[in-house]
Motif scaffolding. Structure first.
Motif, PDB file in Angstrom:
ATOM      1  N   PHE A  94       0.829  -1.206   0.000  1.00  0.00           N
ATOM      2  CA  PHE A  94       0.000   0.000   0.000  1.00  0.00           C
ATOM      3  C   PHE A  94       0.862   1.255   0.000  1.00  0.00           C
ATOM      4  N   GLN A  95       1.856   1.301   0.885  1.00  0.00           N
ATOM      5  CA  GLN A  95       2.697   2.482   0.973  1.00  0.00           C
ATOM      6  C   GLN A  95       3.467   2.713  -0.325  1.00  0.00           C
ATOM      7  N   THR A  96       3.958   1.640  -0.915  1.00  0.00           N
ATOM      8  CA  THR A  96       4.719   1.745  -2.159  1.00  0.00           C
ATOM      9  C   THR A  96       3.861   2.307  -3.286  1.00  0.00           C
ATOM     10  N   LEU A  97       2.676   1.766  -3.456  1.00  0.00           N
ATOM     11  CA  LEU A  97       1.827   2.180  -4.575  1.00  0.00           C
ATOM     12  C   LEU A  97       1.237   3.572  -4.374  1.00  0.00           C
ATOM     13  N   LEU A  98       0.906   3.906  -3.123  1.00  0.00           N
ATOM     14  CA  LEU A  98       0.349   5.236  -2.878  1.00  0.00           C
ATOM     15  C   LEU A  98       1.414   6.326  -2.915  1.00  0.00           C
ATOM     16  N   SER A  99       2.672   5.930  -2.815  1.00  0.00           N
ATOM     17  CA  SER A  99       3.772   6.906  -2.887  1.00  0.00           C
ATOM     18  C   SER A  99       4.310   7.045  -4.305  1.00  0.00           C
ATOM     19  N   ASP A 100       3.878   6.211  -5.223  1.00  0.00           N
ATOM     20  CA  ASP A 100       4.386   6.233  -6.593  1.00  0.00           C
ATOM     21  C   ASP A 100       3.211   6.011  -7.544  1.00  0.00           C
ATOM     22  N   THR A 101       2.612   7.098  -7.980  1.00  0.00           N
ATOM     23  CA  THR A 101       1.406   6.987  -8.809  1.00  0.00           C
ATOM     24  C   THR A 101       1.677   6.286 -10.131  1.00  0.00           C
ATOM     25  N   SER A 102       2.904   6.380 -10.650  1.00  0.00           N
ATOM     26  CA  SER A 102       3.209   5.702 -11.914  1.00  0.00           C
ATOM     27  C   SER A 102       3.156   4.180 -11.738  1.00  0.00           C
ATOM     28  N   LYS A 103       3.652   3.694 -10.607  1.00  0.00           N
ATOM     29  CA  LYS A 103       3.597   2.258 -10.323  1.00  0.00           C
ATOM     30  C   LYS A 103       2.151   1.809 -10.134  1.00  0.00           C
ATOM     31  N   LEU A 104       1.378   2.648  -9.465  1.00  0.00           N
ATOM     32  CA  LEU A 104      -0.032   2.329  -9.248  1.00  0.00           C
ATOM     33  C   LEU A 104      -0.782   2.268 -10.573  1.00  0.00           C
ATOM     34  N   ARG A 105      -0.552   3.244 -11.433  1.00  0.00           N
ATOM     35  CA  ARG A 105      -1.235   3.259 -12.734  1.00  0.00           C
ATOM     36  C   ARG A 105      -0.820   2.068 -13.597  1.00  0.00           C
ATOM     37  N   SER A 106       0.444   1.678 -13.503  1.00  0.00           N
ATOM     38  CA  SER A 106       0.903   0.557 -14.326  1.00  0.00           C
ATOM     39  C   SER A 106       0.184  -0.725 -13.945  1.00  0.00           C
ATOM     40  N   LEU A 107      -0.094  -0.909 -12.665  1.00  0.00           N
ATOM     41  CA  LEU A 107      -0.815  -2.113 -12.248  1.00  0.00           C
ATOM     42  C   LEU A 107      -2.300  -2.016 -12.575  1.00  0.00           C
ATOM     43  N   GLN A 108      -2.839  -0.810 -12.560  1.00  0.00           N
ATOM     44  CA  GLN A 108      -4.241  -0.649 -12.934  1.00  0.00           C
ATOM     45  C   GLN A 108      -4.468  -0.986 -14.410  1.00  0.00           C
ATOM     46  N   THR A 109      -3.523  -0.588 -15.256  1.00  0.00           N
ATOM     47  CA  THR A 109      -3.670  -0.865 -16.684  1.00  0.00           C
ATOM     48  C   THR A 109      -3.218  -2.274 -17.053  1.00  0.00           C
ATOM     49  N   GLN A 110      -2.334  -2.858 -16.231  1.00  0.00           N
ATOM     50  CA  GLN A 110      -1.836  -4.207 -16.494  1.00  0.00           C
ATOM     51  C   GLN A 110      -1.901  -5.050 -15.217  1.00  0.00           C
ATOM     52  N   PRO A 111      -3.102  -5.387 -14.775  1.00  0.00           N
ATOM     53  CA  PRO A 111      -3.241  -6.147 -13.517  1.00  0.00           C
ATOM     54  C   PRO A 111      -2.603  -7.526 -13.571  1.00  0.00           C
ATOM     55  N   GLU A 112      -2.329  -8.018 -14.786  1.00  0.00           N
ATOM     56  CA  GLU A 112      -1.652  -9.312 -14.887  1.00  0.00           C
ATOM     57  C   GLU A 112      -0.238  -9.257 -14.310  1.00  0.00           C
TER      58      GLU A 112
END
Length: 397
Positions: free
Chosen positions: A249-267
């Protein structure tokens, strides 16, 4: 050398170690230990047959508590848990407990975990509608606790009591050198846990805890060995998962680019989980005791001395991982050692990954709407995770 390292970021200390010899003696940490930091050495030590995991007696001796029947009962339970058993006893006990984490067993638990996550996230979202909420208190702590209670088949255990027991054990194991008050509190927590698990009325008939206690076909010897495995599963399955979830949670909420990459590529979620495990391991070190004198890297190591295997340092070894300080979700992480290696490789690793994957799959849409506040890390050198992660809905939502 590690006794006063920065708990917020131990990786600077690991980098300093890497500039020196492969073995470093630290007289203060854990009462004296050889620090092992290179990936190849840590991996080899995790598999070495002349190294022992038995160290409960050393912990108790360091604390300096007066002998008592309750302390003896505490030591007996701790020493019988799977994580502190050497071969051949370890092989016999692990064969019994392994069945709970088989693919078939986890498949039956899959829908239960999904239901738990759905309920927890719904409660979190409702709370966020009225103001900030702590992601650790609302998700990272209750989810793995409830999953382990489901797995063991515990009918009457209040969530808050289990969390107190488990987190007290974590404080004891996670401290380099426990003192008497810490030992006494941990003694009481473990014995209370064992009393609960030893009462059949608290167990679902046919559930794992019930089987471990009553099934005479299992190759477990005596009541204490049976209870010890239930205590170990309840504790270990909770601690690793809650720290991994909070770090995700902390990693993804601190790095929006990482969060977006998983949203677009959940695989890519499974690979992201592996990379976060490598980059910021929930368990930073484990230990082994020498069963005989030996020479290694030009040093004379004596029987009974402790080797501190720095998993967090090994996972950032540049000899194994290119640009190891970078978080790269496309990295091949077959060599990461967060969950151990060899016969003591984490028993519940598949469950930990399953919980994390299902949580992220369901939580990603909500995470994109959250703004993270100032979190607080746990203050135990053996663990990496967060005690609190306050978050709130973004104002634009």
């Amino acid at each position: 050398m590690l006794g006063d390292f920065n708990l917020a970021s131990p990786y600077a200390a690991y980098a300093c170690l890497r500039q020196g010899p492969p073995l470093v003696w630290d007289a203060n940490f854990c009462g004296g230990a050889w620090l092992v930091h290179r990936h190849s050495d840590v991996q080899a030590s995790l598999r070495h047959p002349d190294l022992s995991v038995r160290r409960v007696g050393g912990w108790v001796s360091q604390a300096g508590a007066a002998p008592s029947p309750r302390l003896q009962a505490f030591k007996g339970l701790m020493a019988r848990t799977l994580v502190f058993l050497d071969r051949p006893r370890h092989t016999r006990v692990r064969r019994v407990v392994n069945t709970a984490f088989s693919p078939k067993s986890l498949e039956t638990l899959h829908s239960t975990i999904e239901e738990r996550i759905t309920q927890i996230l719904l409660g979190l979202e409702q709370k966020l509608q009225h103001g900030p909420a702590d992601l650790v208190d609302e998700v990272c702590r209750p989810l793995p606790a409830l999953v382990m209670m489901d797995l063991l088949g515990l009918e009457q255990l209040p969530l808050a009591i289990f969390q107190v027991w488990s987190e007290q054990l974590a404080r004891f194991i996670g401290q380099a050198t426990p003192d008497v008050p810490l030992l006494m509190d941990t003694q009481n927590a473990l014995l209370d846990m064992a009393d609960f698990l030893g009462n059949t009325s608290n167990l679902r008939e046919g559930g794992l805890a019930w089987q471990l206690l009553h099934d005479e076909h299992l190759s477990l010897h005596g009541r204490r060995e049976r209870l010890a495995q239930s205590c170990m599963l309840l504790f270990a399955g909770y601690e690793t998962s809650r720290h991994l979830l909070s770090t995700l949670f902390q990693t993804l909420l601190s790095d929006t680019s990482k969060l977006r990459s998983l949203q677009t590529q959940p695989e890519n979620i499974p690979a992201a989980i592996k990379e976060v495990l490598r980059h910021d391991s929930p368990i930073q070190y484990t230990a082994r005791r020498l069963m005989r004198d030996q020479h290694w890297h030009g040093q004379h190591l004596r029987k009974g001395q402790l080797l501190l295997l720095l998993l967090g340092a090994a996972n950032r070894d540049p000899e194994v991982f290119t640009e190891p300080d970078e978080l790269d979700f496309s990295r091949n992480n077959q060599a990461e050692l967060s969950m151990g290696h060899g016969i003591h490789h984490c028993l519940g690793v598949a469950l930990v990954h399953l919980e994390a994957r299902l949580t992220l799959e369901k939580a990603l849409p909500l995470l994109s709407r959250l703004q993270l506040g100032q979190g607080q890390r746990i203050d135990l050198p053996a663990y990496r995770g967060w005690n609190s992660l306050p978050a709130q809905l973004r104002e634009s939502q």
